[in-house]
Design a protein around this motif. Sequence first.
Motif, mmCIF file in Angstrom:
data_model
loop_
_atom_site.group_PDB
_atom_site.id
_atom_site.type_symbol
_atom_site.label_atom_id
_atom_site.label_comp_id
_atom_site.label_asym_id
_atom_site.label_seq_id
_atom_site.Cartn_x
_atom_site.Cartn_y
_atom_site.Cartn_z
ATOM 1 N N ASP A 1 0.834 -1.226 -0.095
ATOM 2 C CA ASP A 1 0.041 -0.369 -0.219
ATOM 3 C C ASP A 1 1.522 1.444 0.123
ATOM 4 O O ASP A 1 0.427 1.585 -0.400
ATOM 5 C CB ASP A 1 -0.733 0.269 1.225
ATOM 6 C CG ASP A 1 -1.515 -1.293 1.204
ATOM 7 O OD1 ASP A 1 -2.218 -1.695 0.096
ATOM 8 O OD2 ASP A 1 -1.962 -1.502 2.043
ATOM 9 N N LEU A 2 2.326 0.660 0.522
ATOM 10 C CA LEU A 2 3.285 2.090 0.626
ATOM 11 C C LEU A 2 3.933 2.408 -0.968
ATOM 12 O O LEU A 2 4.189 3.671 -0.748
ATOM 13 C CB LEU A 2 3.872 2.394 1.730
ATOM 14 C CG LEU A 2 3.114 2.061 2.966
ATOM 15 C CD1 LEU A 2 4.233 1.606 4.323
ATOM 16 C CD2 LEU A 2 2.335 3.782 3.428
ATOM 17 N N VAL A 3 4.166 1.173 -0.779
ATOM 18 C CA VAL A 3 5.241 1.224 -2.430
ATOM 19 C C VAL A 3 4.441 0.386 -3.219
ATOM 20 O O VAL A 3 4.963 -0.282 -3.946
ATOM 21 C CB VAL A 3 6.342 0.575 -2.037
ATOM 22 C CG1 VAL A 3 7.712 1.871 -0.953
ATOM 23 C CG2 VAL A 3 6.544 -0.717 -1.757
ATOM 24 N N PRO A 4 3.741 1.110 -4.334
ATOM 25 C CA PRO A 4 2.571 0.724 -5.280
ATOM 26 C C PRO A 4 3.394 0.197 -6.496
ATOM 27 O O PRO A 4 3.286 -0.493 -7.262
ATOM 28 C CB PRO A 4 1.226 1.429 -5.071
ATOM 29 C CG PRO A 4 1.790 2.221 -4.834
ATOM 30 C CD PRO A 4 3.056 2.149 -3.351
ATOM 31 N N HIS A 5 4.324 1.454 -6.444
ATOM 32 C CA HIS A 5 5.543 1.492 -7.982
ATOM 33 C C HIS A 5 5.979 0.217 -8.182
ATOM 34 O O HIS A 5 6.870 0.275 -9.042
ATOM 35 C CB HIS A 5 5.800 3.205 -7.612
ATOM 36 C CG HIS A 5 6.478 3.186 -7.256
ATOM 37 N ND1 HIS A 5 6.065 3.668 -5.315
ATOM 38 C CD2 HIS A 5 8.176 3.491 -6.866
ATOM 39 C CE1 HIS A 5 6.552 3.774 -4.659
ATOM 40 N NE2 HIS A 5 8.389 3.577 -5.097
ATOM 41 N N ARG A 6 6.345 -0.154 -6.973
ATOM 42 C CA ARG A 6 7.599 -0.953 -7.279
ATOM 43 C C ARG A 6 7.590 -2.381 -8.653
ATOM 44 O O ARG A 6 6.192 -2.891 -8.168
ATOM 45 C CB ARG A 6 8.355 -1.444 -6.442
ATOM 46 C CG ARG A 6 8.620 -0.567 -4.953
ATOM 47 C CD ARG A 6 9.487 -1.301 -4.201
ATOM 48 N NE ARG A 6 10.165 0.170 -3.807
ATOM 49 C CZ ARG A 6 11.189 0.049 -3.300
ATOM 50 N NH1 ARG A 6 11.699 -0.676 -4.065
ATOM 51 N NH2 ARG A 6 11.829 1.098 -2.693
ATOM 52 N N ARG A 7 8.336 -2.834 -9.061
ATOM 53 C CA ARG A 7 7.879 -3.845 -10.173
ATOM 54 C C ARG A 7 8.064 -4.778 -8.935
ATOM 55 O O ARG A 7 8.710 -4.712 -8.035
ATOM 56 C CB ARG A 7 9.471 -4.274 -11.070
ATOM 57 C CG ARG A 7 9.136 -3.258 -12.106
ATOM 58 C CD ARG A 7 10.326 -2.922 -12.780
ATOM 59 N NE ARG A 7 11.687 -3.388 -11.907
ATOM 60 C CZ ARG A 7 12.219 -4.120 -12.637
ATOM 61 N NH1 ARG A 7 12.381 -3.981 -14.084
ATOM 62 N NH2 ARG A 7 13.310 -4.571 -12.103
ATOM 63 N N ALA A 8 7.889 -6.274 -9.134
ATOM 64 C CA ALA A 8 7.238 -7.925 -8.370
ATOM 65 C C ALA A 8 8.750 -7.413 -8.010
ATOM 66 O O ALA A 8 8.834 -7.978 -6.694
ATOM 67 C CB ALA A 8 6.124 -8.412 -9.425
#
Length: 86
Positions: A62-69
Amino acid sequence: MARDKEAASWAAMALQYSPEFPAGLRVAAASNAMAGRLEQARKAMARLRQLRPALRVSNIRDLVPHRRAIELARFEEGLRKAGLPE
């Protein structure tokens, strides 16, 4: 591991200016843990848990949704090593 040390260095610089910056503490905890610096990782995690007691590995997305898996998985691994509960 070199990138982990670099990330830890940048986090340390950010925390000099804002010691209670949650994102800086998250990066410091995860990157130090992945670099094998468990004492520093656990100190950052302890401070982070004081500031954000509800934080868990399960809600970090929820805090870092922009990261790749793949990046998120490694970040979560570092946070676990630093002591963040599931």
